[in-house]
Design a protein around this motif. Structure first.
Motif, short mmCIF file in Angstrom:
data_model
loop_
_atom_site.label_atom_id
_atom_site.label_comp_id
_atom_site.label_asym_id
_atom_site.label_seq_id
_atom_site.Cartn_x
_atom_site.Cartn_y
_atom_site.Cartn_z
N HIS A 32 46.43 42.17 50.56
CA HIS A 32 45.37 42.25 49.55
C HIS A 32 45.21 43.69 49.09
O HIS A 32 45.05 44.60 49.90
N LEU A 33 45.26 43.90 47.77
CA LEU A 33 45.14 45.24 47.21
C LEU A 33 43.81 45.48 46.51
O LEU A 33 43.23 46.56 46.63
N PHE A 34 43.34 44.47 45.76
CA PHE A 34 42.22 44.75 44.85
C PHE A 34 41.62 43.45 44.34
O PHE A 34 42.32 42.44 44.20
N ASP A 35 40.34 43.49 44.04
CA ASP A 35 39.65 42.37 43.39
C ASP A 35 39.25 42.79 41.98
O ASP A 35 38.75 43.89 41.77
N THR A 36 39.47 41.90 41.02
CA THR A 36 39.13 42.17 39.63
C THR A 36 38.88 40.83 38.94
O THR A 36 38.56 39.85 39.59
N TYR A 37 39.02 40.80 37.63
CA TYR A 37 38.81 39.57 36.86
C TYR A 37 39.93 39.42 35.84
O TYR A 37 40.71 40.35 35.62
N VAL A 38 39.99 38.26 35.21
CA VAL A 38 40.98 38.01 34.17
C VAL A 38 40.38 38.43 32.83
O VAL A 38 39.33 37.91 32.42
N ASP A 57 44.07 28.98 43.38
CA ASP A 57 45.35 28.86 42.68
C ASP A 57 46.10 30.19 42.75
O ASP A 57 45.51 31.26 42.57
N ARG A 58 47.41 30.11 42.98
CA ARG A 58 48.26 31.30 42.96
C ARG A 58 48.69 31.54 41.53
O ARG A 58 49.13 30.62 40.84
N LEU A 59 48.58 32.78 41.08
CA LEU A 59 48.91 33.18 39.72
C LEU A 59 50.07 34.16 39.73
O LEU A 59 50.20 34.97 40.65
N THR A 60 50.87 34.11 38.69
CA THR A 60 52.00 35.02 38.54
C THR A 60 51.55 36.22 37.69
O THR A 60 50.88 36.05 36.68
N ALA A 106 48.50 37.01 42.25
CA ALA A 106 47.04 36.97 42.30
C ALA A 106 46.59 35.58 42.71
O ALA A 106 47.33 34.61 42.56
N TYR A 107 45.39 35.51 43.24
CA TYR A 107 44.76 34.23 43.58
C TYR A 107 43.37 34.20 42.95
O TYR A 107 42.67 35.22 42.95
N GLN A 120 34.39 33.22 33.32
CA GLN A 120 34.68 34.47 34.01
C GLN A 120 35.47 34.10 35.27
O GLN A 120 34.98 33.37 36.13
N ILE A 121 36.71 34.58 35.33
CA ILE A 121 37.61 34.22 36.41
C ILE A 121 37.88 35.47 37.25
O ILE A 121 38.46 36.44 36.77
N SER A 122 37.44 35.42 38.50
CA SER A 122 37.68 36.53 39.42
C SER A 122 38.95 36.27 40.20
O SER A 122 39.24 35.13 40.58
N ILE A 123 39.72 37.34 40.41
CA ILE A 123 40.99 37.22 41.13
C ILE A 123 41.14 38.31 42.17
O ILE A 123 40.52 39.38 42.05
N GLY A 124 41.95 38.04 43.16
CA GLY A 124 42.41 39.06 44.10
C GLY A 124 43.88 39.31 43.82
O GLY A 124 44.64 38.37 43.57
#
Length: 130
Positions: A32-38, A57-60, A106-107, A120-124
């Motif tokens: 895990h590096l960072f949390d942000t949003y799309v 969900d796993r994102l590319t 990302a997840y 609002q979609i938050s991702i790691g």
């Protein structure tokens, strides 16, 4: 001697049905590096993608040649649909890592519906390490 000798046929058998993915996957870890949003969700042409996504969900992540941002990182769903971008304020380090050949994924960590057309979609963001 110019012939290939197979000393462990069971290892070869592991790689024949389904490629190397199931052999290599146990050897990888995601850091895990960072949390942000799309970013850019409100500009999606195909908003049906917002009905298909779910938490975990796993994102590319994919670098994009973009005239507005030379460090742009596109976020795609597992089936290749555009979801948005890593925010410009957050993408400098990640674009350098990707340009250096590092694999980032990302997840989805949370989804908050703000209106019918906007979520609002938050991702790691994770580094896939071998």
């Amino acid at each position: 001697m110019d012939e290939l000798m197979i000393k462990k046929p069971e290892v070869v058998a592991l790689t024949q049905n389904g490629g190397l993915d199931h052999v290599i996957k146990p050897l990888t870890k995601e850091i895990h590096l960072f949390d942000t949003y799309v970013a850019g969700v409100s500009y999606l042409k195909d908003k049906s993608v917002l009905q298909e996504i779910k938490i975990k969900d796993r994102l590319t992540l994919q670098r994009e040649d973009n005239k507005f941002d030379d460090k742009a990182i596109l976020i795609l769903t597992s089936d290749g649909k555009k979801l948005g971008y890593v925010p410009e304020k957050d993408n400098a380090i990640f674009s350098r890592l990707m340009d250096a050949g590092k694999l980032l994924v990302a997840y989805i960590s949370s989804i908050h519906k703000k209106s019918i057309d906007y979520q609002q979609i938050s991702i790691g963001i994770y580094l896939v390490d071998f």
